[in-house]
Design an enzyme around this catalytic site. Structure first.
Site, short mmCIF file in Angstrom:
data_model
loop_
_atom_site.label_atom_id
_atom_site.label_comp_id
_atom_site.label_asym_id
_atom_site.label_seq_id
_atom_site.Cartn_x
_atom_site.Cartn_y
_atom_site.Cartn_z
N LYS A 65 -5.47 -0.67 10.09
CA LYS A 65 -4.76 -1.58 9.49
C LYS A 65 -3.89 -2.20 10.35
CE LYS A 65 -0.59 -0.39 6.32
NZ LYS A 65 0.80 -1.83 7.08
N CYS A 115 15.86 -0.99 48.51
CA CYS A 115 17.13 -0.43 49.33
C CYS A 115 16.26 -1.31 50.54
CB CYS A 115 17.11 0.57 49.33
SG CYS A 115 17.40 0.91 50.79
N LEU A 148 0.72 -1.17 -0.10
CA LEU A 148 0.50 0.05 0.09
C LEU A 148 1.16 0.89 -0.30
CD1 LEU A 148 -2.42 -0.44 3.04
CD2 LEU A 148 -2.89 -0.34 0.70
N LYS A 184 -0.53 6.08 7.90
CA LYS A 184 -0.09 5.52 9.34
C LYS A 184 0.42 6.09 10.50
CE LYS A 184 2.50 2.39 8.76
NZ LYS A 184 3.65 2.01 7.56
N ARG A 189 2.68 -13.79 2.33
CA ARG A 189 3.04 -12.82 1.05
C ARG A 189 4.25 -13.01 0.42
NH1 ARG A 189 4.91 -8.25 0.68
NH2 ARG A 189 4.77 -6.34 -1.04
#
Ligand code: IVH
Length: 667
Positions: A114, A424, A82, A312, A135
């Site tokens: 997405k 501590c 894309l 994005k 893919r």
């Protein structure tokens, strides 16, 4: 068809349908036990008739034998990528270009998340999953059919009817953030390396030569489109997705039809805001032209479709340099290694520090001063160092070690058995712990000193009027009146609240001391068992362990606390100041909830958490902070968070506020 074959087909159909109700619709019709019974029936029948086992049988999800290597799959239609939009301008350009090319004034889009996972192609032939492939380089992928079969949201046999004889469904394999965290915890416990992010975990789980490993990971599949099909399925992308849902796929609930760039940006902003709450990691949103004829008219560039674009989100991860590793002392004495970083913007915020959690984590990630590291910031979570880019390490970079003395007060640093944290042991003596300790000491469930909240404590500590909790009882009126925003009336009120708190109970006093691992319940048990402070202070770890719920870690922490000279001095001053309590008689409570464990989540409208806790304890039950299989009830208030989902998953009974009030006898 023989009677057996018919029964097998019937059982498979039934199980597939219940699978779909459970995994896709989140709306099961039958109990898990009932489902297991059906599956066992099918397994038995198949064992007796192995020749009748079909690849689409639900029994085949368990994972076949390991492979030596994956076969290659050639994608009939290439799996493209894309184009990206990084800002509003890019989205406006995309919308303008699309309208110009189509010669229209308005375009309908589908906006969707997405998903950040691994893309897969699933080929169905006559409704049966025939082949699944990654893919790969877009043209040739790997045959991971055996692994795909183990993913419950991938139908082995399409439901309903009307699907074309060849149907290639493309989508994303993802892992829930929660399952990702659990997977990493398990891997670390087994000495394996943790996955850097959910995408790597999903990809690593699918690209496994042993399908049984894939089966053991909770993966989900969400379609985002179609590939090769023998006939068209619908005229719009949205309708295609609806068809896939009918055929048994799980479709993201966030798909929306949207018109015009401003609406696309609204969608982006809304999902961006909810990003951290979503169960799956997403790295942006995708806008797609909805009409398929329009998609065809727009076509593709060499790499990507012209009819879609990914918008994005700002990256969650960036690289930067570790300038220093410091040991930071928290309010409870826990010492956390923190990386001071060369400031870097991560997801819109400048990050200059990141937690390294504890010594084990520093060792596991092998983070050193000067290293180039990947930093991750997700939502409100404290930024963390994900990993080191070892190739960039300078020669001579030295390992980091936890200091053996507290960097603030110089007391010894200890690590208790079974604990990841170093602490501590300075306790009330350590100034880093003082503020937290004083606030805790004065809090409602402890000494209950009204008017000593966070701001007041800060003021008292900064002006050095209060160094230990005992100093509170030696404050003078004129000292208080010298403080900013403190008039005569407030000073008198504070002094009388302090005076009033001297009359307390043994268990409150013990709880107020802030001994590690000693909460209200343990404090009550200690008070009941020992009755007197001197006896408790002299108790050995063995004697302490004789108390219900006090294990070796708690016993060690208590004994240690009283061994410290600083702590003994403060206690002596407190009693000298006149703090006293009646001999405590805490009745042993029995009710139908005795011994049960409650977890509180969300906000209760009619009472505070402390009140709810007291009411639960008054019934002889316990309150725990986290849910496990051992939890008996989860009390869900308003805005109950992820604990509610965990409760449902573990089958723990969830009660609302009204039911809870009835249980504790408030109604
Ligand atoms: S549509 C022609 N929709 O993102 C490619 N992709 O950066 C059409 N992805 O390879 C892809 N969520 O693996 C599409 N809702 C979504 C997606 C999505 C995740 C992945 C997909 C693709 C990559 C492109």
């Amino acid at each position: 068809m023989t009677a057996v074959a018919r029964r097998l087909a019937e059982l498979r159909g039934e199980i597939n349908y219940h699978n779909y109700r459970y995994y896709v619709l989140d709306d099961p019709l039958i109990s898990d036990a009932e489902y297991d019974r059906l599956l066992r029936q099918l397994q038995k029948l198949e064992e007796a008739h192995p020749d009748l086992i079909t690849p689409d049988s639900p029994t085949q999800r368990v994972g076949a034998a390991p492979l030596k290597e994956f076969g290659e799959v050639h994608h009939t239609l290439p799996m493209l990528s894309l184009g990206n939009a990084f800002d509003e301008g890019d989205v406006a350009d995309f919308e303008r270009r699309t309208k110009e090319r189509l010669g229209v004034a308005e375009v309908v889009y589908v906006a969707e998340p997405k998903l950040d996972g691994l893309s897969l192609s699933l080929r169905y032939e006559r409704g049966i999953l025939a082949r699944a492939a990654t893919r790969g380089d877009g043209t040739t992928g790997e045959d991971i059919t055996s692994n795909a079969r183990t993913i419950k949201t991938i139908p082995l046999h399409l439901l309903g009817k009307g699907w074309p004889s060849v149907l290639e469904v493309r989508g994303e394999v993802v892992i829930r953030k929660k399952d990702f965290e659990q997977l990493n915890t398990d891997r670390l416990a087994q000495g394996d390396k943790a996955f850097a992010n959910p995408r790597n975990a999903a990809a690593g789980s699918v690209r496994q030569l042993d399908p049984r490993v894939t089966a053991s990971r909770s993966l989900s599949f969400f379609p985002w489109g179609l590939g090769d099909v023998s006939e068209s399925v619908a005229t719009t992308h949205y309708a295609q997705m609806a068809k896939l849902k009918q055929w048994g796929f799980r479709i993201s609930e966030e798909l929306r039809k949207v018109t015009g760039a401003p609406a696309l940006l609204d969608y982006y902003a809304d999902l961006g805001q909810r990003r951290d709450e979503l169960p799956f990691e997403i790295d942006g949103v995708v806008y797609k032209v909805d009409n398929l004829d329009d998609q065809n008219a727009l076509g593709f560039t060499a790499r990507a479709p012209r009819w879609a674009i990914a918008h994005k989100f700002p990256a969650h991860e960036e690289t930067t340099i570790v300038e220093q590793i410091i040991a930071s002392v928290g309010r409870t004495g826990v010492i956390t290694p923190v990386a001071n970083l060369k400031p870097i913007e991560v997801a819109g915020v400048i990050v200059s520090r990141a937690t390294l959690h504890n010594q084990d984590e520093v060792e596991r990630k092998d983070v050193r001063k000067g290293d180039t590291v990947i930093v991750r910031r997700a939502g409100d979570v404290i930024p963390e160092v994900v990993g080191v880019i070892k190739e960039k390490r300078h020669k001579g970079a030295r390992r980091w070690h936890m200091p053996s003395n507290c960097p603030v007060c110089g007391s010894e640093v200890q690590r208790l058995a079974n604990e990841a944290a170093h602490r501590c042991i300075g306790g009330l003596y350590c100034s880093a712990q003082r503020m937290g300790a004083i606030q805790h000491f004065a809090s409602r469930a402890a000494m209950d000193i009204e008017g000593v909240g966070e701001k007041r404590v800060k003021q008292l500590v900064q002006t050095e009027l209060v160094k230990t909790v005992a100093d509170i009882y030696f404050l003078k009126r004129d000292q208080l009146m010298s403080l900013e925003r403190m008039g005569a009336k407030s000073a008198d009120n504070l002094l009388s609240a302090i005076e009033k708190s001297k009359n307390t109970t043994f268990s409150r006093f013990l709880y107020a001391l802030g001994i590690g691992q000693v909460g209200e319940v343990t404090a009550k048990q200690l008070a009941r068992r020992f009755g007197e402070l001197d006896l408790l202070m002299a108790a050995s770890e063995d004697e302490l362990q004789a108390i219900q719920d006090v294990g070796p870690v708690v016993a060690q922490s208590i004994a240690h606390f009283f061994q410290q000279r600083h702590n003994r001095e403060v206690i002596q001053q407190l009693t000298a100041a006149g703090i006293h309590w009646p001999r405590e008689h805490i009745p042993v409570i029995t009710s139908e909830y005795s011994g049960k464990t409650f977890v509180l989540t969300g906000t209760l409208e009619s009472m505070t958490r402390t009140e709810a806790k007291q009411a639960i304890e008054a019934k002889g039950a316990k309150v725990s902070g986290s849910i496990s299989k051992k939890t008996d009830y989860v009390v869900a208030g308003v805005q109950a968070g992820s604990k509610l989902n965990t409760a449902t998953e573990l089958g723990v009974e969830v009660v609302d506020e009204a039911a809870f009030r009835a249980m504790i006898g408030c109604d």
